[in-house]
Design an enzyme around this catalytic site. Sequence first.
Site, short mmCIF file in Angstrom:
data_model
loop_
_atom_site.label_atom_id
_atom_site.label_comp_id
_atom_site.label_asym_id
_atom_site.label_seq_id
_atom_site.Cartn_x
_atom_site.Cartn_y
_atom_site.Cartn_z
N THR A 155 -10.93 92.39 78.35
CA THR A 155 -11.66 92.51 77.08
C THR A 155 -10.78 93.20 76.04
OG1 THR A 155 -13.66 93.37 75.99
CG2 THR A 155 -12.90 94.58 77.93
N SER A 156 -10.90 92.74 74.79
CA SER A 156 -9.98 93.18 73.75
C SER A 156 -10.31 94.56 73.20
CB SER A 156 -9.98 92.17 72.59
OG SER A 156 -11.28 92.10 72.04
N TYR B 129 -23.96 76.49 70.71
CA TYR B 129 -24.24 77.00 72.06
C TYR B 129 -24.51 75.86 73.05
CZ TYR B 129 -23.89 81.59 70.07
OH TYR B 129 -23.38 82.70 69.44
N HIS C 173 -24.50 90.75 76.73
CA HIS C 173 -24.53 89.93 75.52
C HIS C 173 -25.36 88.65 75.72
CE1 HIS C 173 -20.64 91.88 73.69
NE2 HIS C 173 -21.71 92.64 73.57
P1 OAD Z 1 -11.73 88.69 73.31
O1 OAD Z 1 -11.39 87.26 73.07
O2 OAD Z 1 -11.90 89.57 72.14
O3 OAD Z 1 -10.63 89.36 74.24
C1 OAD Z 1 -10.19 88.77 75.43
C2 OAD Z 1 -9.17 89.68 76.09
O4 OAD Z 1 -8.78 89.07 77.31
C3 OAD Z 1 -7.89 89.92 75.28
O5 OAD Z 1 -7.55 91.30 75.28
C4 OAD Z 1 -6.84 89.10 76.02
O6 OAD Z 1 -5.56 89.72 76.00
C5 OAD Z 1 -7.39 89.13 77.44
N1 OAD Z 1 -6.99 87.97 78.26
C6 OAD Z 1 -6.78 86.69 77.86
N2 OAD Z 1 -6.44 85.92 78.90
C7 OAD Z 1 -6.44 86.73 79.98
C8 OAD Z 1 -6.17 86.53 81.38
N3 OAD Z 1 -5.83 85.34 81.87
N4 OAD Z 1 -6.26 87.61 82.20
C9 OAD Z 1 -6.62 88.83 81.73
N5 OAD Z 1 -6.87 89.07 80.44
C10 OAD Z 1 -6.81 88.04 79.57
O7 OAD Z 1 -13.04 88.69 74.24
P2 OAD Z 1 -14.05 89.88 74.55
O8 OAD Z 1 -13.35 91.19 74.55
O9 OAD Z 1 -14.81 89.50 75.75
O10 OAD Z 1 -19.71 88.76 71.82
O11 OAD Z 1 -15.01 89.80 73.31
C11 OAD Z 1 -16.10 90.67 73.25
C12 OAD Z 1 -17.24 90.01 72.53
O12 OAD Z 1 -16.80 89.50 71.29
C13 OAD Z 1 -17.80 88.79 73.23
O13 OAD Z 1 -18.72 89.12 74.26
C14 OAD Z 1 -18.48 88.07 72.12
C15 OAD Z 1 -17.46 88.24 71.03
O14 OAD Z 1 -17.96 88.38 69.78
C16 OAD Z 1 -20.80 88.06 71.50
O15 OAD Z 1 -20.81 86.86 71.41
C17 OAD Z 1 -22.00 88.92 71.24
#
Ligand code: OAD
Length: 237
Positions: free
Chosen positions: A182-183, A55, A115
């Site tokens: 978000t994925s 971190y 988070h």
């Molecule tokens: P992910 O890495 O799982 O997903 C990121 C999403 O953003 C994917 O669906 C990509 O297709 C999309 N993406 C990438 N580049 C992009 C762009 N330029 N424009 C638009 N979309 C784009 O990240 P999160 O969904 O945020 O939790 O992950 C959720 C949580 O998982 C995080 O908060 C973290 C992790 O574990 C903790 O640390 C508690």
Amino acid sequence: MTHRNLVILTGAGISAESGVPTFRADDGLWLGHRIEDVATPEAFARDPARVQAFYNDRRRQLPTVHPNAAHQALAELAARWHGKILLVTQNVDDLHDRAHAATPPGPGFDLIHMHGDLLKAVCTATGRVCDWPGDLATDEASPHHPAGRLRPHIVWFGEMPLQMDRIEAALAHCDLFISIGTSGAVWPAAGFVETAARAGARTVELNLEPSLGRSRFDEGRYGPATEVVPGFFSDLI
Ligand code: OAD
């Protein structure tokens, strides 16, 4: 259709074009790190040096990155919107905070870091949260309690996301739910769309590509956040 009460959920994709790696891309943040080594309470108990270093690296990156056009468009929406907006971010960076500091929001706006927040630390003895812009030492003493140590203010796997009551209440009263970058892989955030839909809200996904949760949304717009987010918000206003 006019909307008044918005809940906007953001994830790592909104910060990707600022240079903050996403979690699940091939070159993403978890690459080279197992979640169970750096993002669980057990990991911190077992190897605090490794967890603090992980971190500390993320925190050191923050001064080198800046809000992009998607953060900015959201800040402009929040400045002009007459109803309520609850922005719930899964991101622990401060890019939303900086965008809204530069373009102050209207009175109906609020931001929740569900988070946690890289720029804060928590006392292990009291649970008190304090600002922490620099590195955390492996055994950082807490200013709040002689027996306390400081850990990153990050919600690890197995821990409860922050302010869930407020988020659930806003979802139950929103008429438009927008998920950005978000994925849909991590719960409970992945289920917010269904809570909003049950409340009768229109649900929209803005993402680089259809997410795992695509079928739960009424609509999707796909492409880089710096393009689809300003485009969607200008239509909305
Ligand atoms: P992910 O890495 O799982 O997903 C990121 C999403 O953003 C994917 O669906 C990509 O297709 C999309 N993406 C990438 N580049 C992009 C762009 N330029 N424009 C638009 N979309 C784009 O990240 P999160 O969904 O945020 O939790 O992950 C959720 C949580 O998982 C995080 O908060 C973290 C992790 O574990 C903790 O640390 C508690």
